[in-house]
Motif scaffolding. Structure first.
Motif, PDB file in Angstrom:
ATOM      1  N   ILE A  66      -5.675  -5.320  -7.473  1.00  0.00           N
ATOM      2  CA  ILE A  66      -4.791  -4.283  -8.019  1.00  0.00           C
ATOM      3  C   ILE A  66      -3.523  -5.025  -8.457  1.00  0.00           C
ATOM      4  O   ILE A  66      -2.946  -5.795  -7.677  1.00  0.00           O
ATOM      5  CB  ILE A  66      -4.434  -3.202  -6.974  1.00  0.00           C
ATOM      6  N   GLU A  68       0.368  -5.166 -10.775  1.00  0.00           N
ATOM      7  CA  GLU A  68       1.636  -4.473 -11.067  1.00  0.00           C
ATOM      8  C   GLU A  68       2.230  -3.902  -9.768  1.00  0.00           C
ATOM      9  O   GLU A  68       1.645  -2.999  -9.142  1.00  0.00           O
ATOM     10  CB  GLU A  68       1.478  -3.366 -12.103  1.00  0.00           C
ATOM     11  N   VAL A  71       2.426  -0.123  -9.123  1.00  0.00           N
ATOM     12  CA  VAL A  71       1.070   0.446  -9.026  1.00  0.00           C
ATOM     13  C   VAL A  71       0.516   0.111  -7.633  1.00  0.00           C
ATOM     14  O   VAL A  71      -0.092   0.964  -6.964  1.00  0.00           O
ATOM     15  CB  VAL A  71       0.154  -0.143 -10.139  1.00  0.00           C
ATOM     16  N   GLN A  74       2.040   2.307  -4.912  1.00  0.00           N
ATOM     17  CA  GLN A  74       1.453   3.652  -4.916  1.00  0.00           C
ATOM     18  C   GLN A  74       0.035   3.621  -4.346  1.00  0.00           C
ATOM     19  O   GLN A  74      -0.384   4.530  -3.635  1.00  0.00           O
ATOM     20  CB  GLN A  74       1.458   4.224  -6.338  1.00  0.00           C
ATOM     21  N   TYR A  75      -0.688   2.539  -4.634  1.00  0.00           N
ATOM     22  CA  TYR A  75      -2.044   2.387  -4.097  1.00  0.00           C
ATOM     23  C   TYR A  75      -2.003   2.294  -2.563  1.00  0.00           C
ATOM     24  O   TYR A  75      -2.802   2.934  -1.873  1.00  0.00           O
ATOM     25  CB  TYR A  75      -2.689   1.130  -4.704  1.00  0.00           C
ATOM     26  N   ARG A  99       9.849   8.266  -9.963  1.00  0.00           N
ATOM     27  CA  ARG A  99       9.153   7.414 -10.952  1.00  0.00           C
ATOM     28  C   ARG A  99      10.039   7.156 -12.173  1.00  0.00           C
ATOM     29  O   ARG A  99      10.017   6.067 -12.735  1.00  0.00           O
ATOM     30  CB  ARG A  99       7.834   8.064 -11.381  1.00  0.00           C
TER      31      ARG A  99
END
Ligand SMILES: N[C@@H](CCC(=O)N[C@@H](CS)C(=O)NCC(=O)O)C(=O)O
Length: 232
Positions: A66, A68, A71, A74-75, A99
């Protein structure tokens, strides 16, 4: 909870972007293996895992990459929902606002901060510093509205926006020191100045926020490389 060896992070200690998933993993109490990239090179694993941008950080969860930093944060929040506090606000409006400001930080504010060291001449340097200070004023105002008098953007605990901005505190301090300016100025941005102290003292941050001295040494090293004449 993650199995031993299931979570790995490709990164490097001075990188503010790498600090983001490290703080998120700490908040969630997820153990991970830190795969440190060597300065100036890119490992095969990094190139294979992030062939689009070829940048750190990359999170490997059960060998799936995964990329960035935001990102990844958030994951992490979604993958370990019941371990530790929620990182993103649960209210849709608050989430959208968090955000929005995170995008402002990455697209506008951070590029202006990294522009200070690159600015040529006194006038350009002053303009770059003013731009960063202007951005901090906007963020001071946002902090007042979003935190609603609580210690963090996220309320009582560190949240998404705290991580998005807080990862740059070390480099802000290095910039203050090398340029002889005060950016996180108690007189101009009192809320943010106090917030920065609280953020760095938090248990999830302390171990990953580099000391200013060490970061300043690293900055000298990379600036030296930029200034070095090209190899003949
Ligand atoms: N938008 C990316 C930025 C990541 C980034 O710029 N990483 C830097 C280290 S701080 C990097 O890998 N630079 C190597 C390069 O640009 O080739 C993120 O949020 O993850």
């Amino acid at each position: 909870m993650a199995k031993v060896g299931e979570v790995k992070l490709i990164g490097a200690w001075p990188s503010p972007f790498v600090m983001r998933p490290r703080i998120a993993l700490n908040l969630k109490g997820v153990e991970y293996e830190f795969l440190e990239e060597k300065f100036g090179g890119k490992s095969d694993l990094l190139l294979r895992s992030n062939p689009v941008h070829k940048k750190i950080p990359v999170l490997l969860h059960a060998d799936r990459p995964i990329c960035e930093s935001l990102v990844i944060v958030q994951y992490i929040d979604k993958s370990w929902p019941s371990s530790g506090p929620s990182i993103l606000p649960s209210d849709p409006y608050d989430r959208a606002i968090a955000r929005f400001w995170a995008a402002y930080i990455d697209e506008k504010w951070f590029p202006s901060m990294s522009g200070i060291a690159r600015a040529q001449g006194e006038e350009a340097k002053k303009a770059a510093i003013d731009q960063v200070a202007e951005g901090l004023s906007l963020l001071e105002d946002a902090f007042g509205k979003i935190s609603k008098g609580k210690p963090f953007f996220g309320g009582d605990a560190i949240g998404f926006l705290d991580i998005a901005l807080g990862c740059f505190i070390g480099w802000l301090r290095v910039t203050e020191r090398t340029q002889g300016v005060k950016l996180l100025d108690e007189a101009k941005v009192p809320g943010l100045a106090k917030w920065a102290g609280r953020f760095c003292a938090d248990g999830a941050v302390k171990g990953v926020m580099p000391e200013t001295e060490k970061l300043a040494e690293f900055a000298k090293l990379i600036m030296g490389k930029f200034k070095a004449p090209p190899p003949q």
